[in-house]
Design a protein around this motif. Structure first.
Motif, PDB file in Angstrom:
ATOM      1  N   LYS A 226       3.144 -33.182 -49.500  1.00 34.77           N
ATOM      2  CA  LYS A 226       2.700 -33.586 -50.843  1.00 34.77           C
ATOM      3  C   LYS A 226       3.888 -34.167 -51.584  1.00 34.77           C
ATOM      4  CE  LYS A 226       2.117 -30.396 -53.984  1.00 34.77           C
ATOM      5  NZ  LYS A 226       3.327 -30.592 -54.823  1.00 34.77           N
ATOM      6  N   TYR A 259      -0.870 -47.664 -51.446  1.00 32.88           N
ATOM      7  CA  TYR A 259      -0.392 -46.345 -51.047  1.00 32.88           C
ATOM      8  C   TYR A 259       1.130 -46.235 -51.112  1.00 32.88           C
ATOM      9  CZ  TYR A 259      -5.049 -45.320 -49.199  1.00 32.88           C
ATOM     10  OH  TYR A 259      -6.396 -45.105 -49.083  1.00 32.88           O
ATOM     11  N   TYR A 280      -0.885 -39.215 -38.264  1.00 34.34           N
ATOM     12  CA  TYR A 280      -0.968 -38.964 -39.702  1.00 34.34           C
ATOM     13  C   TYR A 280      -2.428 -38.997 -40.122  1.00 34.34           C
ATOM     14  CZ  TYR A 280       3.964 -40.292 -39.394  1.00 34.34           C
ATOM     15  OH  TYR A 280       5.293 -40.376 -39.044  1.00 34.34           O
ATOM     16  N   SER A 282      -4.608 -38.980 -43.622  1.00 31.20           N
ATOM     17  CA  SER A 282      -4.598 -39.104 -45.079  1.00 31.20           C
ATOM     18  C   SER A 282      -5.797 -39.935 -45.489  1.00 31.20           C
ATOM     19  CB  SER A 282      -3.287 -39.750 -45.554  1.00 31.20           C
ATOM     20  OG  SER A 282      -3.168 -41.078 -45.056  1.00 31.20           O
ATOM     21  N   GLN A 283      -5.770 -40.436 -46.692  1.00 32.27           N
ATOM     22  CA  GLN A 283      -6.866 -41.292 -47.157  1.00 32.27           C
ATOM     23  C   GLN A 283      -6.825 -42.670 -46.521  1.00 32.27           C
ATOM     24  OE1 GLN A 283      -5.857 -40.426 -51.425  1.00 32.27           O
ATOM     25  NE2 GLN A 283      -8.076 -40.263 -51.642  1.00 32.27           N
ATOM     26  N   GLY A 290       1.081 -42.357 -42.781  1.00 29.21           N
ATOM     27  CA  GLY A 290       0.373 -41.645 -43.837  1.00 29.21           C
ATOM     28  C   GLY A 290       0.606 -42.289 -45.190  1.00 29.21           C
ATOM     29  N   PHE A 292      -0.079 -41.696 -49.781  1.00 28.06           N
ATOM     30  CA  PHE A 292      -0.644 -41.113 -51.002  1.00 28.06           C
ATOM     31  C   PHE A 292      -1.181 -42.255 -51.861  1.00 28.06           C
ATOM     32  CE2 PHE A 292       3.109 -38.496 -49.868  1.00 28.06           C
ATOM     33  CZ  PHE A 292       2.458 -37.315 -49.554  1.00 28.06           C
ATOM     34  N   PRO A 308      -2.512 -35.560 -54.083  1.00 28.04           N
ATOM     35  CA  PRO A 308      -2.986 -36.054 -52.786  1.00 28.04           C
ATOM     36  C   PRO A 308      -2.154 -35.455 -51.656  1.00 28.04           C
ATOM     37  CG  PRO A 308      -1.710 -37.735 -53.918  1.00 28.04           C
ATOM     38  CD  PRO A 308      -1.877 -36.621 -54.896  1.00 28.04           C
ATOM     39  N   VAL A 310      -1.128 -35.302 -47.274  1.00 25.71           N
ATOM     40  CA  VAL A 310      -1.035 -35.988 -45.981  1.00 25.71           C
ATOM     41  C   VAL A 310      -0.734 -34.941 -44.929  1.00 25.71           C
ATOM     42  CG1 VAL A 310       0.287 -37.602 -44.568  1.00 25.71           C
ATOM     43  CG2 VAL A 310      -0.284 -38.197 -46.927  1.00 25.71           C
TER      44      VAL A 310
END
Length: 354
Positions: A226, A259, A280, A282-283, A290, A292, A308, A310
């Motif tokens: 994070k 990101y 990774y 993540s979103q 990865g 955020f 957010p 990862v």
């Protein structure tokens, strides 16, 4: 030689050198004489000073004297405590509890750099004083000097439980999918924040879920990352392949522009040799890197704000070897430092899988 009684207290007697006077000495009186006192006489004076039963004195003072001293210091301490409490009350009344008075380039975080620079945090971390993740993949519970994997799995569960709580504060979070940041920013200052869907990891069938023990029992640990929160800090993301660091140029995709990028690797060349494959989760729609999402920034102390996350999946690493790992966050306004004492934009931890 007699001593003038004007300069002596009631419990002190002049002690001439004659034997008759010595024998007549009251045991509850201090010995005073012109010659140097013997060891026995000094010990006698010390005992009488500690407690004089004749005059009911302790340490040279009677009960009334000690009561006056205690009353004085009690009143003095209460007076000072009142002054301290009044200043604390004034301070709490005038200071905004949500907005720090010094932020941005004026904040304490920016003292050693020209601008605020966030770092990374990781979980699981059994102790805040240790950065080592060490366990035996064949044993869920710890035994002797060997650590089991269940302690790390449980701590991840506890950390992620905060993301599954639905309270009145979290209900203010909004779905930010597809909403540009310039429309979200005014809502952030009104107390709203973007909702981070923790079920995303499960829906994508990633190995970093509690149902699969975050792969710790298979010797393929998942580590959660994070970005540390800095009030009113907003990332400046890379907008094209020409701006990104060299290792990302071949991976560049248009979604990267939304990101803060994250990458982990061995801290030294020998550590990199022991890490064979990393994924990774993540979103982002890729496991090669990865990220955020920028829609979670800036953080302005919104109620129910969730950072957010990862997941870094060490899919294949060398076992029974200490591996120093460094993870870095990348954006145009994130600086990096290799100093072990002042890490910027990165986090360090060690892995040992037995």
């Amino acid at each position: 030689m007699a001593v003038d009684s004007t300069y002596m207290s009631a419990s002190v007697k002049s002690y001439p050198l004659s034997t008759s006077d010595k024998l007549a000495l009251n045991k509850e009186e201090i010995i005073v004489k012109d010659d140097e006192l013997t060891w026995d006489e000094e010990w006698h004076n010390f005992r009488v000073w500690c407690y004089n039963s004749k005059y009911r004195e302790v340490c040279g003072r009677d009960g009334l004297a000690w009561a006056k001293i205690a009353l004085f210091y009690f009143v003095w301490c209460m007076f000072m405590a009142g002054i301290f409490a009044s200043f604390v009350g004034i301070f709490m009344a005038i200071v905004d509890k949500r907005i720090p008075p010094y932020r941005g380039n004026s904040s304490a975080i920016a003292l050693d750099t020209s601008r605020p620079n966030p770092g990374l945090g990781f979980r699981p971390q059994i102790s805040v004083q240790k950065t080592l993740i060490k366990y035996r993949s064949s044993h869920p519970e710890s035994s002797g000097y060997h650590h089991g994997w269940s302690a790390y799995k449980n701590q991840l569960d506890e950390f992620l439980a905060y993301y599954t709580e639905v309270d009145s504060r979290y209900q203010r979070a909004i779905d930010c999918s597809g909403v540009p940041i310039n429309k979200l920013r005014p809502q952030f200052y009104e107390g709203k924040s973007c909702r981070f869907d923790i079920n995303m990891f499960r829906n994508r069938q990633t190995p970093c879920v509690t149902q699969r023990n975050f792969e710790y029992n298979f010797g393929r640990p998942c580590v959660l990352l994070k970005l540390n929160k800095i009030y009113d800090w907003e990332p400046i993301t890379y907008q094209n392949a020409a701006e990104v660091p060299e290792q990302f140029k071949a991976l560049w995709d248009s979604e990267f522009s939304d990101y803060v990028l994250v990458e982990c690797n061995g801290e030294n060349d020998v550590d990199r040799d022991f890490i064979y494959e990393i994924e990774y989760f993540s979103q982002m729609n890729t496991t090669r890197i990865g990220g955020f999402h920028r829609n979670f920034f800036p953080f302005v102390n919104q109620d129910g704000y969730r950072s957010p996350l990862v997941f870094v999946h060490f899919k294949k690493i060398e076992t029974n070897v200490l591996i120093n790992v460094e993870c870095r966050a990348y954006a145009q306004n994130i600086d990096h430092s290799d100093s072990l004492e002042f890490r910027r934009g990165s986090v360090h931890f060690e892995l040992i899988v037995e």
